[in-house]
Design a protein around this motif. Structure first.
Motif, PDB file in Angstrom:
ATOM      1  N   ALA A  37      31.954  37.530  42.688  1.00  0.00           N
ATOM      2  CA  ALA A  37      33.350  37.934  42.911  1.00  0.00           C
ATOM      3  C   ALA A  37      33.834  37.419  44.264  1.00  0.00           C
ATOM      4  CB  ALA A  37      33.485  39.455  42.835  1.00  0.00           C
ATOM      5  N   GLY A  38      32.985  37.523  45.266  1.00  0.00           N
ATOM      6  CA  GLY A  38      33.355  37.026  46.595  1.00  0.00           C
ATOM      7  C   GLY A  38      33.470  35.510  46.636  1.00  0.00           C
ATOM      8  N   LEU A  39      32.536  34.817  46.001  1.00  0.00           N
ATOM      9  CA  LEU A  39      32.597  33.355  45.958  1.00  0.00           C
ATOM     10  C   LEU A  39      33.829  32.882  45.203  1.00  0.00           C
ATOM     11  CD1 LEU A  39      28.835  32.532  45.332  1.00  0.00           C
ATOM     12  CD2 LEU A  39      30.122  32.219  47.467  1.00  0.00           C
ATOM     13  N   SER A  40      34.275  33.686  44.247  1.00  0.00           N
ATOM     14  CA  SER A  40      35.451  33.330  43.450  1.00  0.00           C
ATOM     15  C   SER A  40      36.750  33.435  44.240  1.00  0.00           C
ATOM     16  CB  SER A  40      35.538  34.216  42.205  1.00  0.00           C
ATOM     17  OG  SER A  40      34.467  33.919  41.348  1.00  0.00           O
ATOM     18  N   LEU A  41      36.684  33.955  45.451  1.00  0.00           N
ATOM     19  CA  LEU A  41      37.862  33.943  46.323  1.00  0.00           C
ATOM     20  C   LEU A  41      38.169  32.517  46.785  1.00  0.00           C
ATOM     21  CD1 LEU A  41      37.203  37.142  48.453  1.00  0.00           C
ATOM     22  CD2 LEU A  41      38.804  36.867  46.547  1.00  0.00           C
ATOM     23  N   ASN A  42      37.186  31.637  46.664  1.00  0.00           N
ATOM     24  CA  ASN A  42      37.388  30.219  46.929  1.00  0.00           C
ATOM     25  C   ASN A  42      37.959  29.626  45.633  1.00  0.00           C
ATOM     26  OD1 ASN A  42      36.812  27.383  46.768  1.00  0.00           O
ATOM     27  ND2 ASN A  42      35.359  27.598  48.440  1.00  0.00           N
ATOM     28  N   PRO A  43      39.240  29.205  45.644  1.00  0.00           N
ATOM     29  CA  PRO A  43      39.893  28.756  44.408  1.00  0.00           C
ATOM     30  C   PRO A  43      39.192  27.590  43.711  1.00  0.00           C
ATOM     31  CG  PRO A  43      41.477  28.921  46.214  1.00  0.00           C
ATOM     32  CD  PRO A  43      40.123  29.155  46.793  1.00  0.00           C
TER      33      PRO A  43
END
Length: 115
Positions: A40-46
């Motif tokens: 979820a945190g890595l997915s903050l990188n578009p």
């Protein structure tokens, strides 16, 4: 869901909970939760979010230095979860773990004292 630092703490915390648990089922749940918060945190990188479900290794190349703590704890959680789940899981997720940890080594080799 959009706080990178909070998601990092949650990923790390659940990983450590898994390390301290005595029961394998509790360990599995903790590592899986750690992995979920990490992703979820890595997915903050578009750029990562756009590709990670279909092309995880390619998506990992888009990670930046601010993603490294999440990448580290996510890779660690994948590793521990896979180890508990069996050899086939380890083989299934080895490329994801390697992609994340290679990126950590590339961008922040001293993270967690080079762990």
């Amino acid at each position: 869901p959009s706080e990178r630092d909070l998601l990092t703490y949650l990923s790390r915390g659940y990983f450590l909970l898994g390390e301290l648990s005595m029961d394998d089922k509790e360990k599995m749940r903790a590592y899986n939760t750690s992995k979920d918060f990490g992703l979820a945190g890595l997915s903050l990188n578009p750029a990562f979010k756009k590709q990670y479900k279909d092309h995880f290794e390619k998506a990992s190349k888009h990670l930046k230095k601010e993603d490294m703590p999440l990448a580290f704890w996510t890779a660690a959680a994948f590793g521990r979860w896979s180890k508990l789940n069996g050899v086939m899981s380890s083989l299934q997720y080895k490329d994801k773990m390697l992609a994340l940890i290679t990126k950590v080594e590339e961008l922040q080799p001293d993270y967690m004292h080079g762990a």
